[in-house]
Design a protein around this motif. Sequence first.
Motif, PDB file in Angstrom:
ATOM      1  N   LEU A  98      23.802  34.202  42.538  1.00 12.32           N
ATOM      2  CA  LEU A  98      23.660  34.734  41.186  1.00 12.32           C
ATOM      3  C   LEU A  98      24.873  35.578  40.797  1.00 12.32           C
ATOM      4  CD1 LEU A  98      22.047  35.347  38.613  1.00 12.32           C
ATOM      5  CD2 LEU A  98      20.873  37.174  39.884  1.00 12.32           C
ATOM      6  N   LEU A  99      25.307  36.436  41.687  1.00 12.94           N
ATOM      7  CA  LEU A  99      26.458  37.298  41.392  1.00 12.94           C
ATOM      8  C   LEU A  99      27.721  36.473  41.125  1.00 12.94           C
ATOM      9  CD1 LEU A  99      27.791  40.078  41.201  1.00 12.94           C
ATOM     10  CD2 LEU A  99      28.092  40.012  43.692  1.00 12.94           C
ATOM     11  N   LEU A 100      27.978  35.503  41.988  1.00 14.78           N
ATOM     12  CA  LEU A 100      29.180  34.682  41.827  1.00 14.78           C
ATOM     13  C   LEU A 100      29.086  33.820  40.571  1.00 14.78           C
ATOM     14  CD1 LEU A 100      29.735  33.615  45.544  1.00 14.78           C
ATOM     15  CD2 LEU A 100      31.052  35.284  44.227  1.00 14.78           C
ATOM     16  N   TYR A 101      27.891  33.362  40.260  1.00 10.80           N
ATOM     17  CA  TYR A 101      27.724  32.556  39.054  1.00 10.80           C
ATOM     18  C   TYR A 101      27.948  33.409  37.805  1.00 10.80           C
ATOM     19  CZ  TYR A 101      25.755  29.260  35.709  1.00 10.80           C
ATOM     20  OH  TYR A 101      25.578  28.411  34.646  1.00 10.80           O
ATOM     21  N   LEU A 102      27.539  34.660  37.847  1.00 16.28           N
ATOM     22  CA  LEU A 102      27.792  35.565  36.726  1.00 16.28           C
ATOM     23  C   LEU A 102      29.288  35.783  36.521  1.00 16.28           C
ATOM     24  CD1 LEU A 102      25.009  38.294  37.156  1.00 16.28           C
ATOM     25  CD2 LEU A 102      25.060  36.378  35.570  1.00 16.28           C
ATOM     26  N   VAL A 103      30.040  35.884  37.600  1.00 10.64           N
ATOM     27  CA  VAL A 103      31.494  36.029  37.490  1.00 10.64           C
ATOM     28  C   VAL A 103      32.089  34.797  36.813  1.00 10.64           C
ATOM     29  CG1 VAL A 103      33.646  36.205  38.799  1.00 10.64           C
ATOM     30  CG2 VAL A 103      31.661  37.580  39.472  1.00 10.64           C
ATOM     31  N   LEU A 104      31.631  33.622  37.222  1.00 11.04           N
ATOM     32  CA  LEU A 104      32.109  32.389  36.588  1.00 11.04           C
ATOM     33  C   LEU A 104      31.833  32.395  35.091  1.00 11.04           C
ATOM     34  CD1 LEU A 104      31.840  28.779  37.907  1.00 11.04           C
ATOM     35  CD2 LEU A 104      30.914  29.299  35.649  1.00 11.04           C
ATOM     36  N   ARG A 105      30.624  32.816  34.707  1.00 11.21           N
ATOM     37  CA  ARG A 105      30.261  32.829  33.285  1.00 11.21           C
ATOM     38  C   ARG A 105      31.100  33.841  32.499  1.00 11.21           C
ATOM     39  NH1 ARG A 105      28.278  28.576  31.172  1.00 11.21           N
ATOM     40  NH2 ARG A 105      28.309  29.957  29.372  1.00 11.21           N
ATOM     41  N   VAL A 106      31.509  34.918  33.138  1.00 12.64           N
ATOM     42  CA  VAL A 106      32.391  35.883  32.468  1.00 12.64           C
ATOM     43  C   VAL A 106      33.706  35.208  32.078  1.00 12.64           C
ATOM     44  CG1 VAL A 106      33.815  37.936  32.846  1.00 12.64           C
ATOM     45  CG2 VAL A 106      31.389  37.962  33.471  1.00 12.64           C
ATOM     46  N   PHE A 107      34.299  34.463  32.999  1.00 13.72           N
ATOM     47  CA  PHE A 107      35.573  33.805  32.695  1.00 13.72           C
ATOM     48  C   PHE A 107      35.402  32.621  31.741  1.00 13.72           C
ATOM     49  CE2 PHE A 107      36.820  35.936  36.708  1.00 13.72           C
ATOM     50  CZ  PHE A 107      37.942  36.603  36.229  1.00 13.72           C
ATOM     51  N   ALA A 108      34.166  32.138  31.601  1.00 15.98           N
ATOM     52  CA  ALA A 108      33.895  31.072  30.630  1.00 15.98           C
ATOM     53  C   ALA A 108      33.719  31.629  29.221  1.00 15.98           C
ATOM     54  CB  ALA A 108      32.639  30.298  31.041  1.00 15.98           C
ATOM     55  N   SER A 109      33.857  32.948  29.068  1.00 19.34           N
ATOM     56  CA  SER A 109      33.602  33.603  27.789  1.00 19.34           C
ATOM     57  C   SER A 109      34.795  33.586  26.842  1.00 19.34           C
ATOM     58  CB  SER A 109      33.192  35.070  28.025  1.00 19.34           C
ATOM     59  OG  SER A 109      32.125  35.173  28.924  1.00 19.34           O
TER      60      SER A 109
END
Length: 404
Positions: A98-109
């Motif tokens: 979950l934490l790593l996926y949240l980081v990915l979504r941040v850069f997808a912003s």
Amino acid sequence: MKHRILVSASLFHALTDAVSVITPMVFPLLLAQGLLISSYSQIGVLSNLGLLATFAVQFLVVRISFRSEYRSLMILSGLGLCASLAVIPLARSFAALLLLYLVLRVFASFYHPIVIAWVSKSRAGSGRELDDAMGIQSGSGNLGVGLAYLTVGFLAQGWGWKTPLYAWAVFGLVLAGLGSLALLGVSSRSEERPSLRPADWWRSLRDIRRFAPGFFFGGAGWSVAVYYAPSLLNRKYGIPMGQTGLFLALWVGLGTVTGYGYGALSRRFGRKPVFMASLVGAAAALFLLGFAPTRALAVAGLLLFGGFLLMTYPSLHTFVGSTVSASGQTMAFSWVSNIQLVSGAVVTLVAGVLSDLLGIAFPFVFTGILTLGVLAFYAPRGPEFFGASGGEPAAAGVTHEGAL
């Protein structure tokens, strides 16, 4: 210059959208193998929090975009996306995933709030060019998704769920590098520094509020397909992950064709008729997908849904680009993306619960019902409701009352 902006936008859109589906594509594998994920509700939590993280970060992205070159921001985004793909396989628990996926979504912003607005502003004054550019950049995002689906399923099936993440981390660097090269010598600097006070954000939302139901449908439809279609095909109909990836690639591939063809279709039939036909077709496809008694009908419903759903994106982007002044388009397209993120987050969370309680097909029926509500909202509206047919931006400060 505007052609180089469009080329770069297309490459970064392909990368951003591809990465956004690569990890969700492996979620069904993790669930089936009992690795890291143990229920559909956990998939709902991952998607929900990931989308909300993107929602929160986009406000910051808009603020810093007026002080930074877009090229620098997109390089940062591309590097962050690729690095995230490379480290997600290191997760050893659901919390770490979950934490790593949240980081990915941040850069997808980064892409959606600033680069779509840049494309729109670079084509201001020409309705035909705006329609074509929105179709091309939207279709390129779909092309990236299609390539991701086509490769992830077979790579995961043959070499395990980690392999496609590593492979795309490398290929993503190539796309980001080409997108950056296209912008060499092209500056996004502007003397204009619009106010970003809360009142200005709310004014921007008011300017596009009549399109909010459409973007709500866009976010819900995209998210339910990305997060639950792989499980539907793989677990309900027993389609291997390689074939599932192929069908999902065809799903977005058909949408790529309709996206690239949007400019020609809108000139031939008009913006509203194309948009309304897309909603009708999407609703019918969702109900077919949800109630399909056979594998063949389910796949047919999925493919049709891709063609119709992905036609609505260039339609809606064109509506915004032709009704919002140039100075307000970065905030406007940020709202556009955020509305889609919120709707996607809500619907995927509900869909996870529905899948556990009623079966994996019910999220598509639920989304079909929502689509009928959006269709009912837009059906009685006249063509002028959807913006100037020529695609010229509205004058600064112009708003459209009585929309919602």
